[in-house]
Design an enzyme around this catalytic site. Structure first.
Site, PDB file in Angstrom:
ATOM      1  N   GLU A  53      -9.287 -11.105  -7.488  1.00  0.00           N
ATOM      2  CA  GLU A  53      -8.384  -9.969  -7.276  1.00  0.00           C
ATOM      3  C   GLU A  53      -7.169 -10.033  -8.197  1.00  0.00           C
ATOM      4  OE1 GLU A  53      -9.631  -9.047  -2.619  1.00  0.00           O
ATOM      5  OE2 GLU A  53      -7.630  -9.838  -3.046  1.00  0.00           O
ATOM      6  N   ASN A  74      -2.096   0.455   6.683  1.00  0.00           N
ATOM      7  CA  ASN A  74      -1.625  -0.811   7.263  1.00  0.00           C
ATOM      8  C   ASN A  74      -0.773  -1.653   6.304  1.00  0.00           C
ATOM      9  OD1 ASN A  74      -3.655  -1.730   5.643  1.00  0.00           O
ATOM     10  ND2 ASN A  74      -4.845  -2.737   7.234  1.00  0.00           N
ATOM     11  N   LYS A 107       0.825  -1.214   0.000  1.00  0.00           N
ATOM     12  CA  LYS A 107       0.000   0.000   0.000  1.00  0.00           C
ATOM     13  C   LYS A 107       0.865   1.272   0.000  1.00  0.00           C
ATOM     14  CE  LYS A 107      -4.050  -2.141   2.264  1.00  0.00           C
ATOM     15  NZ  LYS A 107      -5.077  -1.973   3.332  1.00  0.00           N
ATOM     16  N   HIS A 152      -2.141  -5.380   1.526  1.00  0.00           N
ATOM     17  CA  HIS A 152      -3.410  -6.094   1.322  1.00  0.00           C
ATOM     18  C   HIS A 152      -3.079  -7.539   0.982  1.00  0.00           C
ATOM     19  CE1 HIS A 152      -7.345  -7.261  -0.289  1.00  0.00           C
ATOM     20  NE2 HIS A 152      -6.643  -7.888  -1.216  1.00  0.00           N
TER      21      HIS A 152
END
Ligand code: IDP
Ligand code: MG
Length: 141
Positions: A128, A114, A11, A117
């Protein structure tokens, strides 16, 4: 145990911290292979589509804003039990609750920022991975 593939996203917070290599190294040290990888800056529509399952959650808007705040690294990783193994390496969603030595314990600042993913099951992993990579750009070896 079956060989599985799962989708990982490094991220924007972890990319800003220059931690791409350290996170990839954890996958490799755990015996997982990176079989597709690309840096990209998600559009709002792409981020909303990716997280569509969370559309009704109160944190959806913040989540999307965060995911488009900088470039990310999307990757497909492969190996025995890859989906659960990656979730173990990642640690709990809230880094305050993440086990010592996990990616989120070591690199994440908050439940919003965080670090990573990871797909949460076989069906989501398939969907995904296909969201970011055509089958011809995933290289098992
Ligand atoms: P996961 O990433 O560990 O699978 P999910 O429940 O699927 O966690 O949530 C997706 C993402 O949404 C999380 O990684 C986190 O960035 C964000 N998120 C989840 N729950 C909250 C919350 O209660 N407040 C703010 N953000 C949250
Ligand atoms: Mg999830």
């Amino acid at each position: 145990m079956a060989v599985e593939r799962t989708l990982s996203i490094i991220k924007p917070d972890a990319v800003k911290k220059n931690a791409i290599g350290q996170i990839c190294a954890r996958f490799e040290a755990a015996g997982l292979k990176i079989v597709a990888m690309r840096m990209t800056w998600l559009s709002r529509a792409e981020a909303e589509g990716f997280y569509a399952v969370h559309r009704e959650r109160p944190f959806f808007r913040d989540l999307v804003d965060f995911m488009i705040s900088g470039p990310v690294v999307v990757q497909a990783i492969e190996g025995e039990n890859a989906i659960a193994k990656n979730r173990e390496l990642m640690g709990a969603t809230d880094p305050k609750k993440a086990a010592k030595g996990t990616i989120r314990a070591d690199f994440a600042d908050s439940i919003d920022a965080n670090a990573v993913h990871g797909s949460d099951g076989a069906d989501t992993a398939r969907t995904e991975i296909a969201y970011f990579f055509p089958a011809s750009q995933v290289y098992s070896r």
